[in-house]
Design a protein around this motif. Structure first.
Motif, PDB file in Angstrom:
ATOM      1  N   ASN A  83       0.801  -1.221   0.000  1.00 46.39           N
ATOM      2  CA  ASN A  83       0.000   0.000   0.000  1.00 46.39           C
ATOM      3  C   ASN A  83       0.840   1.280   0.000  1.00 46.39           C
ATOM      4  OD1 ASN A  83      -2.613  -1.139  -0.124  1.00 46.39           O
ATOM      5  ND2 ASN A  83      -2.448  -1.737   2.019  1.00 46.39           N
ATOM      6  N   VAL A  84       2.137   1.146  -0.212  1.00 46.95           N
ATOM      7  CA  VAL A  84       2.964   2.333  -0.453  1.00 46.95           C
ATOM      8  C   VAL A  84       2.697   2.775  -1.891  1.00 46.95           C
ATOM      9  CG1 VAL A  84       5.323   3.213  -0.666  1.00 46.95           C
ATOM     10  CG2 VAL A  84       4.732   1.640   1.187  1.00 46.95           C
ATOM     11  N   PRO A  85       2.269   4.016  -2.117  1.00 45.90           N
ATOM     12  CA  PRO A  85       1.941   4.437  -3.479  1.00 45.90           C
ATOM     13  C   PRO A  85       3.166   4.496  -4.377  1.00 45.90           C
ATOM     14  CG  PRO A  85       1.886   6.308  -1.971  1.00 45.90           C
ATOM     15  CD  PRO A  85       2.048   5.083  -1.119  1.00 45.90           C
ATOM     16  N   ASP A  86       2.986   4.151  -5.641  1.00 53.24           N
ATOM     17  CA  ASP A  86       4.094   4.232  -6.598  1.00 53.24           C
ATOM     18  C   ASP A  86       4.693   5.639  -6.624  1.00 53.24           C
ATOM     19  OD1 ASP A  86       3.508   1.626  -7.195  1.00 53.24           O
ATOM     20  OD2 ASP A  86       2.648   2.039  -9.160  1.00 53.24           O
ATOM     21  N   SER A  87       3.835   6.633  -6.454  1.00 55.00           N
ATOM     22  CA  SER A  87       4.296   8.023  -6.522  1.00 55.00           C
ATOM     23  C   SER A  87       5.265   8.386  -5.404  1.00 55.00           C
ATOM     24  CB  SER A  87       3.092   8.968  -6.471  1.00 55.00           C
ATOM     25  OG  SER A  87       2.354   8.780  -5.267  1.00 55.00           O
ATOM     26  N   ALA A  88       5.369   7.522  -4.389  1.00 54.18           N
ATOM     27  CA  ALA A  88       6.296   7.818  -3.288  1.00 54.18           C
ATOM     28  C   ALA A  88       7.747   7.720  -3.729  1.00 54.18           C
ATOM     29  CB  ALA A  88       6.045   6.863  -2.118  1.00 54.18           C
ATOM     30  N   TYR A  89       8.008   6.916  -4.759  1.00 52.78           N
ATOM     31  CA  TYR A  89       9.390   6.693  -5.186  1.00 52.78           C
ATOM     32  C   TYR A  89       9.870   7.844  -6.062  1.00 52.78           C
ATOM     33  CZ  TYR A  89       8.862   2.081  -3.183  1.00 52.78           C
ATOM     34  OH  TYR A  89       8.655   1.051  -2.303  1.00 52.78           O
ATOM     35  N   PRO A  90      11.156   8.179  -5.977  1.00 57.88           N
ATOM     36  CA  PRO A  90      11.637   9.432  -6.577  1.00 57.88           C
ATOM     37  C   PRO A  90      11.854   9.416  -8.079  1.00 57.88           C
ATOM     38  CG  PRO A  90      13.444   8.299  -5.477  1.00 57.88           C
ATOM     39  CD  PRO A  90      12.197   7.527  -5.151  1.00 57.88           C
ATOM     40  N   ASN A  91      11.757   8.253  -8.735  1.00 56.61           N
ATOM     41  CA  ASN A  91      11.953   8.224 -10.182  1.00 56.61           C
ATOM     42  C   ASN A  91      11.215   7.036 -10.772  1.00 56.61           C
ATOM     43  OD1 ASN A  91      13.964   5.833 -10.383  1.00 56.61           O
ATOM     44  ND2 ASN A  91      14.897   7.165  -8.858  1.00 56.61           N
ATOM     45  N   GLU A  92      11.020   7.080 -12.080  1.00 54.04           N
ATOM     46  CA  GLU A  92      10.192   6.084 -12.748  1.00 54.04           C
ATOM     47  C   GLU A  92      10.788   4.685 -12.687  1.00 54.04           C
ATOM     48  OE1 GLU A  92       7.115   4.248 -14.579  1.00 54.04           O
ATOM     49  OE2 GLU A  92       7.203   6.274 -13.718  1.00 54.04           O
ATOM     50  N   VAL A  93      12.100   4.567 -12.817  1.00 51.42           N
ATOM     51  CA  VAL A  93      12.719   3.248 -12.786  1.00 51.42           C
ATOM     52  C   VAL A  93      12.528   2.604 -11.422  1.00 51.42           C
ATOM     53  CG1 VAL A  93      14.897   2.011 -12.935  1.00 51.42           C
ATOM     54  CG2 VAL A  93      14.362   3.773 -14.596  1.00 51.42           C
ATOM     55  N   GLN A  94      12.758   3.378 -10.365  1.00 52.16           N
ATOM     56  CA  GLN A  94      12.590   2.807  -9.036  1.00 52.16           C
ATOM     57  C   GLN A  94      11.127   2.462  -8.769  1.00 52.16           C
ATOM     58  OE1 GLN A  94      14.865   4.841  -6.107  1.00 52.16           O
ATOM     59  NE2 GLN A  94      14.259   3.485  -4.451  1.00 52.16           N
ATOM     60  N   ARG A  95      10.224   3.240  -9.336  1.00 51.24           N
ATOM     61  CA  ARG A  95       8.805   2.914  -9.195  1.00 51.24           C
ATOM     62  C   ARG A  95       8.494   1.573  -9.854  1.00 51.24           C
ATOM     63  NH1 ARG A  95       8.245   8.658  -9.376  1.00 51.24           N
ATOM     64  NH2 ARG A  95       8.234   8.769 -11.656  1.00 51.24           N
ATOM     65  N   ARG A  96       9.081   1.338 -11.012  1.00 47.88           N
ATOM     66  CA  ARG A  96       8.827   0.070 -11.706  1.00 47.88           C
ATOM     67  C   ARG A  96       9.447  -1.108 -10.961  1.00 47.88           C
ATOM     68  NH1 ARG A  96       9.462   1.344 -18.185  1.00 47.88           N
ATOM     69  NH2 ARG A  96       7.972   3.074 -18.270  1.00 47.88           N
ATOM     70  N   ILE A  97      10.623  -0.901 -10.405  1.00 50.03           N
ATOM     71  CA  ILE A  97      11.258  -1.971  -9.627  1.00 50.03           C
ATOM     72  C   ILE A  97      10.397  -2.306  -8.416  1.00 50.03           C
ATOM     73  CG2 ILE A  97      13.269  -2.581  -8.240  1.00 50.03           C
ATOM     74  CD1 ILE A  97      14.938  -0.829 -10.099  1.00 50.03           C
ATOM     75  N   ALA A  98       9.902  -1.269  -7.731  1.00 48.23           N
ATOM     76  CA  ALA A  98       9.037  -1.487  -6.571  1.00 48.23           C
ATOM     77  C   ALA A  98       7.757  -2.209  -6.975  1.00 48.23           C
ATOM     78  CB  ALA A  98       8.717  -0.143  -5.913  1.00 48.23           C
ATOM     79  N   ARG A  99       7.183  -1.802  -8.107  1.00 51.31           N
ATOM     80  CA  ARG A  99       5.949  -2.428  -8.561  1.00 51.31           C
ATOM     81  C   ARG A  99       6.170  -3.893  -8.913  1.00 51.31           C
ATOM     82  NH1 ARG A  99       1.491  -2.809  -7.136  1.00 51.31           N
ATOM     83  NH2 ARG A  99       1.755  -0.604  -6.621  1.00 51.31           N
ATOM     84  N   ALA A 100       7.328  -4.221  -9.507  1.00 54.60           N
ATOM     85  CA  ALA A 100       7.634  -5.613  -9.823  1.00 54.60           C
ATOM     86  C   ALA A 100       7.693  -6.455  -8.554  1.00 54.60           C
ATOM     87  CB  ALA A 100       8.952  -5.699 -10.580  1.00 54.60           C
ATOM     88  N   LEU A 101       8.254  -5.892  -7.496  1.00 48.81           N
ATOM     89  CA  LEU A 101       8.335  -6.597  -6.218  1.00 48.81           C
ATOM     90  C   LEU A 101       6.942  -6.886  -5.681  1.00 48.81           C
ATOM     91  CD1 LEU A 101      10.147  -7.570  -3.815  1.00 48.81           C
ATOM     92  CD2 LEU A 101       9.866  -5.283  -2.873  1.00 48.81           C
ATOM     93  N   ILE A 102       6.082  -5.882  -5.712  1.00 49.08           N
ATOM     94  CA  ILE A 102       4.731  -6.042  -5.190  1.00 49.08           C
ATOM     95  C   ILE A 102       3.912  -6.981  -6.075  1.00 49.08           C
ATOM     96  CG2 ILE A 102       2.577  -4.849  -4.647  1.00 49.08           C
ATOM     97  CD1 ILE A 102       4.946  -4.359  -2.697  1.00 49.08           C
ATOM     98  N   ASP A 103       4.036  -6.836  -7.398  1.00 53.77           N
ATOM     99  CA  ASP A 103       3.250  -7.650  -8.312  1.00 53.77           C
ATOM    100  C   ASP A 103       3.607  -9.135  -8.238  1.00 53.77           C
ATOM    101  OD1 ASP A 103       1.872  -5.454  -9.137  1.00 53.77           O
ATOM    102  OD2 ASP A 103       2.929  -5.220 -11.051  1.00 53.77           O
ATOM    103  N   ALA A 104       4.780  -9.452  -7.695  1.00 51.93           N
ATOM    104  CA  ALA A 104       5.143 -10.859  -7.532  1.00 51.93           C
ATOM    105  C   ALA A 104       4.246 -11.553  -6.523  1.00 51.93           C
ATOM    106  CB  ALA A 104       6.602 -10.977  -7.098  1.00 51.93           C
ATOM    107  N   GLY A 105       3.539 -10.760  -5.686  1.00 53.89           N
ATOM    108  CA  GLY A 105       2.624 -11.346  -4.714  1.00 53.89           C
ATOM    109  C   GLY A 105       3.316 -12.333  -3.800  1.00 53.89           C
TER     110      GLY A 105
END
Length: 471
Positions: free
Chosen positions: A393-415
């Protein structure tokens, strides 16, 4: 795994416990490899995000109610140093603002279990500790140091974490740990000018990596910087190779001691590693120099010296961006990153994290860990850079750049489809102690990569001793 860049020195980092994800996660990672990780990661810095490193306002939206704790004091211990420690203190400052408590950060030595043991023996344990390995959590429980998480913490866990993340912090059915921090440790960073001068491109396979290394060497630059003084970097190299080459089923069997370290699959992985480690001219400073280089220096020496640095590329997690920033390298121009190349059919993904564990049960300690389990705390540190959260539930917008947002999202999407790093599943004496076990065996192998059989024998002997199975 560990984790700490200047920051990540143990494990496992990373700042760095680590996770290895396969199956569904591999598909997610493939998307990342094709997209986000093909770009350079933007190094963290002040003034670009909420709560940036310029010391700006780090407050965030309140999603969890905390009690007033005026006059209460707490101590929190972790092995984190440098920017990682500085940023975490900003999270603690927000907890202080909301509750009125006063929190002191206690720098811990590695291995942290030994550090905590001395504190507990002296009658002065910290209230909360950040433990970098599931094995360390179990040790703390077995020694009756760790206290169960209260209902408020468990409520946050249920809201914000996948079941697998909850299970990793659970011992014998009782939750003890909140995984506050994670890291992607299947990355190789490179000096863009060196690659351009050499006519090299980002490799996708191990064979491609060897070709790239040759191009860089022929251009007059040493291909690899290796932080061999920190043994966890070498276990990460091995685990990336082993997972991709042997596959997840074999990986699980080795991690669970259902096969021995003398298994042919271990021989194959070590032989593959030796294709790089045996080329002394491919390592900055040769093997001896690599074994004297700590992880932060392995990163910074790759991005200083213009187009003639000590090395053209370095293995490291997303947390390496903190060290890259220290060199003044411009992200997107000087520092770029690619996924760890596939040795077998699928590229590996290794990640990591640190869990908050309560050592002194109190209303204040429970409140602090409740805060760390909420999106509020992680959102603050996400904005400061060099950090990933497993909190969904940490929003993607919290991360300071697009690449780090995608890396974070990949981690979460792995479930729930992930696996923990092998060394972090082992007893700390084998998988997480400087100068011992797997760390020492792989350091010796880096120095003498021709001794595959001897290295396997040492790994098996030390693993058997640490597990107490006498095999």
């Amino acid at each position: 795994m560990r984790s700490t860049s200047s920051t990540i020195r143990t494990h496992r980092t990373a700042g760095t416990t680590r996770i290895i994800r396969t199956a569904k996660a591999a598909r997610v990672v493939a998307a990342v490899a094709a997209g986000a990780l093909a770009f350079s990661l933007t190094a963290c810095g002040g003034g670009r995000n909420s709560g940036g490193q310029d010391g700006g306002d780090t407050r965030t939206t309140t999603t969890v109610t905390l009690p007033r704790l005026d006059g209460t004091t707490l101590e929190v211990a972790a092995v984190w140093t440098g920017s990682e420690q500085t940023n975490f203190k900003k999270v603690l400052a927000e907890f202080e603002r909301r509750t009125g408590a006063r929190v002191t950060f206690v720098p811990a030595q590695d291995p942290i279990v030994n550090f905590l043991g001395s504190k507990i023996a002296g009658g002065r344990p910290p209230d909360v500790a950040l433990l970098p390995q599931p094995g360390a959590i179990r040790q703390a429980v077995e020694r009756k140091w760790a206290k169960p998480l209260g209902p408020e913490v468990r409520e946050q866990l249920a809201k914000n974490y996948s079941q697998r993340w909850q299970d990793i912090g659970t011992v014998d059915g009782t939750p003890y740990g909140v995984y506050y921090k994670a890291a992607n440790k299947s990355l190789i960073w490179y000096n863009a000018r060196v690659f351009e001068n050499a006519g090299a491109s980002e490799p996708r396979t191990w064979k491609d990596l060897l070709t790239t290394a040759r191009l860089i060497y022929d251009s007059g630059v040493t291909p690899f910087s290796v932080g061999g003084a920190d043994g966890w970097t070498l276990t990460d190299w091995f685990e990336n190779v082993y997972l991709s080459q042997a596959g997840p089923e074999k990986y699980d069997r080795l991690a669970q001691r259902r096969i021995k370290w003398t298994d042919p699959s271990v021989r194959d992985a070590l032989t593959t590693l030796a294709q790089i480690w045996s080329r002394k001219e491919y390592l900055a400073g040769g093997p001896d120099g690599a074994l004297q280089t700590e992880f932060p220096a392995s990163v910074t020496q790759t991005f200083t010296g213009g187009d003639q640095p000590k090395a053209g590329m370095v293995y490291g997690g997303d947390f390496a961006q903190v060290n890259i920033a220290e060199t003044g390298a411009e992200a997107g121009t000087d520092a770029k990153v690619f996924p760890f190349p596939a040795v077998g059919d699928t590229a590996p993904v290794v990640s990591g994290g640190d869990a908050a564990v309560i050592l002194k049960d109190s209303r204040a300690a429970q409140a602090l860990v409740t805060f760390l389990a909420s999106p509020d705390a992680a959102t603050i540190q996400a904005g400061l850079g060099g950090y990933l959260s497993p909190n969904r539930n940490v929003p993607d917008s919290a991360y300071p750049n697009e690449v780090q947002r995608r890396i974070a999202r990949a981690l979460i999407d792995a479930g729930d489809d992930f696996r923990f790093d092998m060394s972090d599943q082992a007893p700390q004496a084998f998988g997480g102690t400087p100068g011992k076990g797997e760390w020492k065996a792989l350091q010796d192998f880096l120095k003498n990569p021709g001794d595959v059989a001897g290295t396997q024998a040492r790994l098996e002997r030390d693993a058997a001793a640490a597990h107490g199975d006498g095999s």
